[in-house]
Scaffold this active site. Structure first.
Site, PDB file in Angstrom:
ATOM      1  N   GLU A   1       0.903  -1.236   0.007  1.00 24.36           N
ATOM      2  CA  GLU A   1       0.001   0.010   0.051  1.00 24.36           C
ATOM      3  C   GLU A   1       1.021   1.135  -0.064  1.00 24.36           C
ATOM      4  O   GLU A   1       1.815   1.244   0.815  1.00 24.36           O
ATOM      5  CB  GLU A   1      -0.851   0.036   1.206  1.00 24.36           C
ATOM      6  CG  GLU A   1      -1.788   0.976   1.442  1.00 24.36           C
ATOM      7  CD  GLU A   1      -3.137   1.152   0.541  1.00 24.36           C
ATOM      8  OE1 GLU A   1      -3.720  -0.094   0.339  1.00 24.36           O
ATOM      9  OE2 GLU A   1      -3.565   2.121   0.247  1.00 24.36           O
TER      10      GLU A   1
ATOM     11  N   VAL B   1      10.379  -7.713  -7.413  1.00 20.65           N
ATOM     12  CA  VAL B   1      11.497  -8.209  -6.514  1.00 20.65           C
ATOM     13  C   VAL B   1      10.617  -9.072  -5.197  1.00 20.65           C
ATOM     14  O   VAL B   1       9.375  -8.415  -4.706  1.00 20.65           O
ATOM     15  CB  VAL B   1      11.936  -7.098  -5.850  1.00 20.65           C
ATOM     16  CG1 VAL B   1      13.366  -7.380  -5.135  1.00 20.65           C
ATOM     17  CG2 VAL B   1      12.727  -5.982  -6.937  1.00 20.65           C
TER      18      VAL B   1
ATOM     19  N   ASP C   1      14.200   8.671   1.921  1.00 20.05           N
ATOM     20  CA  ASP C   1      13.244   7.777   2.613  1.00 20.05           C
ATOM     21  C   ASP C   1      13.777   6.431   2.496  1.00 20.05           C
ATOM     22  O   ASP C   1      13.263   5.230   2.351  1.00 20.05           O
ATOM     23  CB  ASP C   1      11.862   7.845   1.968  1.00 20.05           C
ATOM     24  CG  ASP C   1      10.849   7.144   2.640  1.00 20.05           C
ATOM     25  OD1 ASP C   1      10.985   7.189   3.918  1.00 20.05           O
ATOM     26  OD2 ASP C   1       9.593   6.952   2.409  1.00 20.05           O
TER      27      ASP C   1
HETATM   28  N1  LIG Z   1       9.223  -3.474  -7.493  1.00 22.02           N
HETATM   29  C1  LIG Z   1       8.550  -3.954  -6.325  1.00 22.02           C
HETATM   30  N2  LIG Z   1       8.604  -5.475  -6.262  1.00 22.02           N
HETATM   31  C2  LIG Z   1       8.004  -5.919  -5.303  1.00 22.02           C
HETATM   32  N3  LIG Z   1       7.468  -5.288  -4.053  1.00 22.02           N
HETATM   33  C3  LIG Z   1       7.465  -3.989  -4.299  1.00 22.02           C
HETATM   34  C4  LIG Z   1       7.959  -3.290  -5.444  1.00 22.02           C
HETATM   35  N4  LIG Z   1       7.852  -2.212  -5.298  1.00 22.02           N
HETATM   36  C5  LIG Z   1       7.234  -1.947  -4.124  1.00 22.02           C
HETATM   37  N5  LIG Z   1       6.968  -3.063  -3.352  1.00 22.02           N
HETATM   38  C6  LIG Z   1       5.974  -3.171  -2.184  1.00 22.02           C
HETATM   39  O1  LIG Z   1       5.324  -2.177  -2.231  1.00 22.02           O
HETATM   40  C7  LIG Z   1       5.587  -1.601  -1.123  1.00 22.02           C
HETATM   41  C8  LIG Z   1       5.445  -0.117  -1.040  1.00 22.02           C
HETATM   42  O2  LIG Z   1       5.933   0.539  -2.119  1.00 22.02           O
HETATM   43  P1  LIG Z   1       6.372   1.813  -2.054  1.00 22.02           P
HETATM   44  O3  LIG Z   1       7.172   1.969  -1.138  1.00 22.02           O
HETATM   45  O4  LIG Z   1       7.135   1.894  -3.418  1.00 22.02           O
HETATM   46  O5  LIG Z   1       5.240   2.767  -2.386  1.00 22.02           O
HETATM   47  P2  LIG Z   1       5.195   4.329  -1.546  1.00 22.02           P
HETATM   48  O6  LIG Z   1       3.756   4.580  -2.209  1.00 22.02           O
HETATM   49  O7  LIG Z   1       6.396   4.954  -1.921  1.00 22.02           O
HETATM   50  O8  LIG Z   1       5.043   3.737  -0.268  1.00 22.02           O
HETATM   51  P3  LIG Z   1       5.315   4.444   1.140  1.00 22.02           P
HETATM   52  O9  LIG Z   1       4.603   5.543   1.280  1.00 22.02           O
HETATM   53  O10 LIG Z   1       5.417   3.266   2.324  1.00 22.02           O
HETATM   54  O11 LIG Z   1       6.643   4.842   1.020  1.00 22.02           O
HETATM   55  C9  LIG Z   1       6.963  -1.805  -0.657  1.00 22.02           C
HETATM   56  O12 LIG Z   1       7.280  -1.608   0.807  1.00 22.02           O
HETATM   57  C10 LIG Z   1       7.170  -3.024  -1.005  1.00 22.02           C
HETATM   58  O13 LIG Z   1       6.592  -3.976  -0.212  1.00 22.02           O
END
Ligand SMILES: Nc1ncnc2c1ncn2[C@@H]1O[C@H](COP(=O)(O)OP(=O)(O)OP(=O)(O)O)[C@@H](O)[C@H]1O
Length: 734
Positions: free
Chosen positions: A329, A410, A454
């Site tokens: 999320e 990943v 971050d």
């Molecule tokens: N390329 C990927 N492959 C697998 N899982 C992923 C990938 N990118 C993100 N995730 C999963 O999704 C989660 C949230 O992704 P991300 O941190 O990029 O989103 P965000 O909107 O920036 O979230 P946050 O507000 O928590 O930083 C990550 O913690 C991870 O578990």
């Protein structure tokens, strides 16, 4: 450049962005982290913690590119003409003295008039203008999605203006025609406009050189062009770049040309918000597309041109992917595991919510896209594509299309692994190996002039091969020392360094090093080092281990905005070594000590940390592969669900109380257990027959995997990381 300091964009930033940022910062300065998180999840942006929206659209072009003329090879036409003059006077020198004198006099005056000639200079300017007529400079720098789509699919001007353009071109030379239009766009190098060196005609036999450019002198006989790979046949529709462009390299030029195989025509269209309609994107004729869109790769530096696969961007839409599971999320939407229906490659789709029409595409997403396209490193997650929903006009009137960032998939994130104690164990060498990869990625980000802002365990991904990838660059930004003030409301509280907690607005890469230091300790202890509830609480916890901040060893402290109002209950001595020596190897503690130095000026850099004996002396061959759970992807979201269900079981409440929030959505129960490991390995697996058509809501149909035994969690861990308390959002894909 549009984004360089001093340019208009920068000025705009300064005038509007910074002041807005400052106003908002002062307004929400004392919000507690819990409030931030709650607000984040409600509003879709972690403003409180991360200040994503506050910062203006800043420069995203790294200074190392701006300064060193990155990827901007230019051809000096002057050189060509002057050498011709020399050649001519040489030939006349052989004749009689008198004749030579007269001739050289004439030649001098001719050359002078050539430089002064208004017609010539005008025409050269004109030719420059004409050359860019198909893609104005603003167009070149337009890395917006629509701009990209324009470049990808050709001219999407109205038919009226196209006609006008046609008329104009009729009057101009044929070469001008060949130099304008979508198929001869000057090439971008990572969002930078490039003056493309006209390729030798042998590269592109049908390419017509612009006639207004004076014919260049005959080049010295060049070694034959080396064909590295023959152009493959056009890939089937939707086939990604893995089939690759054919690469031609020239040993004489300072650039390489990648001749892209002609892409098959697609029926892509895009949604034009201004006219509220869906506009089909015309494609240039197939034969032109290959010949005149060379991608230039400079031979210097770390980053080369945009990855060749970016040429396949925007050619697919969501229909090319089959959604499997929600795995995260995010701030601006959910993250899903999906599979490319054609190649079977697993991907992560990060949905960009477009909730507020007025605000348009979120700046954080734009930043993430722009920055990730400039960063190419094995330890940074790869952005592969951007796709949009393929919805009909009728549906579009009622709803809005979603954008999805397509990433390499990943298998795990670090927090998911650290919290799965029963499933994953790390020995000290494995931790060292992972941490080294983190430092390599971070050193690269800093070297290219960016700050991540971050770094935390949930943003660090690890695949089943033990390869680590830094993710979530939504908060990253270009950094230039002494250039301007930046918001200090970045980095998740527990990983936030003391200078930010004390209000520093002139920080640098040291902030990421602190966060990485927190992670180093966490990888050994499996719990966060400093889990404060608010800024002051966080500072207090840091002080207990790292000692109280003191101007004696941190003179700049007294200039920090919060220093005067910062009252500590007592003065603490530094005791990092005492606290961690029994948990970590002595050398690792030494590195931890250097990374968690209070004074950012004295904190070790990521680059130097790579040279630290603990990292440097790691014998990679002796590191056992980490036994990662092949049957289960461990992401933060999954881990939270495990904890929640364990708690429910322990309570014996069977779904009452606050837990009902987590399962309130009808699909939630099936979804919550369905973090299915569909394909075993992380990439290039052909998807199995049990994958369902994407028209079926994916979360509802996947049989839940038997979850592993829920790990008993100490109560202290419950609030360690962002608990995604929101119920699943129903998502229906076409
Ligand atoms: N390329 C990927 N492959 C697998 N899982 C992923 C990938 N990118 C993100 N995730 C999963 O999704 C989660 C949230 O992704 P991300 O941190 O990029 O989103 P965000 O909107 O920036 O979230 P946050 O507000 O928590 O930083 C990550 O913690 C991870 O578990």
């Amino acid at each position: 450049m549009e984004t360089s300091p001093g340019s208009s964009a920068h000025e705009r930033d300064r005038k509007s962005g910074y002041h807005r940022e400052h106003r908002e910062r002062t307004r929400s300065h004392s919000a507690s982290p819990s409030r931030f998180y709650a607000k984040d999840k409600r509003s879709g942006s972690r403003q409180g913690t991360r200040g994503r929206e506050r910062e203006s659209r800043d420069s995203l072009t790294p200074p190392y590119k701006q300064q060193r003329g990155w990827g901007s090879p230019t051809v000096s036409r002057k050189g060509g003409s002057s050498s011709r003059n020399h050649g001519r006077s040489d030939s006349h020198r052989k004749k009689s003295k008198e004749r030579k004198r007269r001739e050289s006099k004439r030649s001098r005056s001719r050359s002078r008039s050539r430089h002064r000639s208004p017609r010539r200079s005008g025409s050269s300017k004109k030719s420059k203008r004409r050359n860019s007529s198909g893609s104005s400079s603003s167009d070149l720098m337009d890395t917006s999605l629509i701009g990209e789509i324009k470049k990808k699919h050709g001219d999407i001007r109205s038919s009226k203006s196209r006609k006008r353009g046609k008329k104009r071109r009729k009057h101009s030379s044929t070469s001008e025609e060949s130099s304008s239009g979508p198929d001869t766009l000057p090439v971008h190098n990572n969002g930078m406009a490039l003056t493309a060196v006209p390729p030798p005609t042998s590269f592109f036999p049908h390419h017509t050189l612009p006639s207004q450019i004076p014919p260049p002198p005959m080049p010295p006989p060049a070694p034959p062009t080396q064909l590295i790979a023959p152009p493959p046949p056009p890939p089937p529709f939707g086939m990604p770049p893995s089939l690759g462009p054919s690469v031609y390299s020239s040993t004489t030029a300072s650039v390489s040309f990648i001749a892209l195989p002609p892409a098959p025509p697609t029926t892509t269209s895009y949604y034009d918000a201004a006219s509220s309609s869906r506009i089909p994107l015309p494609l240039p004729p197939e034969n032109k597309r290959m010949q005149s869109r060379p991608v230039i790769i400079t031979r210097r530096g770390i980053t080369s041109a945009r990855p060749a696969d970016s040429d396949s961007w925007y050619k697919t839409n969501l229909q090319h992917y089959e959604m499997l599971d929600q795995i995260g999320e995010g701030t601006y939407g959910q993250v899903y595991k999906a599979v490319n229906k054609v190649t079977g490659e697993q991907v992560a789709l990060k949905r960009v919510r477009l909730e507020n029409e007025k605000e348009g595409f979120p700046i954080t997403a734009i930043r993430e896209i722009k920055i990730l396209r400039q960063l190419h490193h094995k330890n940074i997650v790869r952005l592969m594509d951007i796709v949009i929903d393929d919805i009909s006009m009728d549906e579009l009137k009622k709803t809005r299309a979603n954008f999805y960032l397509v990433f390499e998939y990943v298998d795990h994130d670090l927090i998911g692994l650290l919290e799965s104690k029963e499933l994953v164990e790390f020995n000290k060498d494995q931790i060292c190996s992972l941490f080294k990869q983190l430092l390599e990625g971070l050193a690269y980000i800093h070297h290219t002039g960016f700050l991540h802002r971050d770094i935390k365990c949930s943003n660090i991904l690890v695949n089943n091969k033990g390869e680590l990838k830094i993710a979530d660059l939504g908060l990253a930004r270009l950094w230039q020392k002494e250039s301007r003030l930046y918001t200090n409301r970045v980095i998740t509280l527990w990983y936030r360094p003391p200078e930010l907690l004390l209000g520093d607005e002139r920080y640098g890469p040291a902030i990421d090093v602190w966060s990485a230091g927190c992670m180093l300790g966490e990888m050994f202890t499996r719990k966060p080092l400093f889990n404060g509830n608010n800024e002051m609480g966080q500072l207090e916890l840091i002080s207990k281990t790292c000692g109280s901040p003191n101007p004696d060893f941190w003179p700049e402290l007294t200039e920090l905005p919060v220093w005067n109002s910062f009252k500590q209950r007592r003065t603490y001595q530094r005791r990092i070594r005492e606290e961690y020596e029994h948990i970590m190897p002595r050398e690792a503690v030494d590195l931890l000590d250097k990374m968690l130095t209070l004074n950012p000026e004295r904190r070790i850099t990521a680059k130097d940390a790579l040279l630290h004996p603990w990292i440097r002396n790691l014998d990679a061959s002796s590191v056992q592969p980490i036994k990662l759970p092949q049957h289960q992807d461990c992401h933060e979201m999954w881990s939270k669900k495990q904890k929640r269900s364990a708690r429910l079981k322990a309570d014996g409440s069977g779904g009452s109380g606050h837990s009902s929030r987590a399962t309130s959505h009808p699909r939630a129960s099936s979804a919550s257990g369905s973090s299915s490991k569909t394909n075993g390995n992380s990439s290039n697996n052909h998807h199995h027959s049990h994958h369902h058509a994407s028209s079926v809501p994916p979360l509802a149909v996947h049989p839940p995997h038997p979850p592993p035994p829920p790990p008993p969690q100490p109560p202290a861990m419950e609030n360690n990381h962002h608990v995604q308390q929101q119920p699943y959002q129903p998502v229906f894909f076409k």
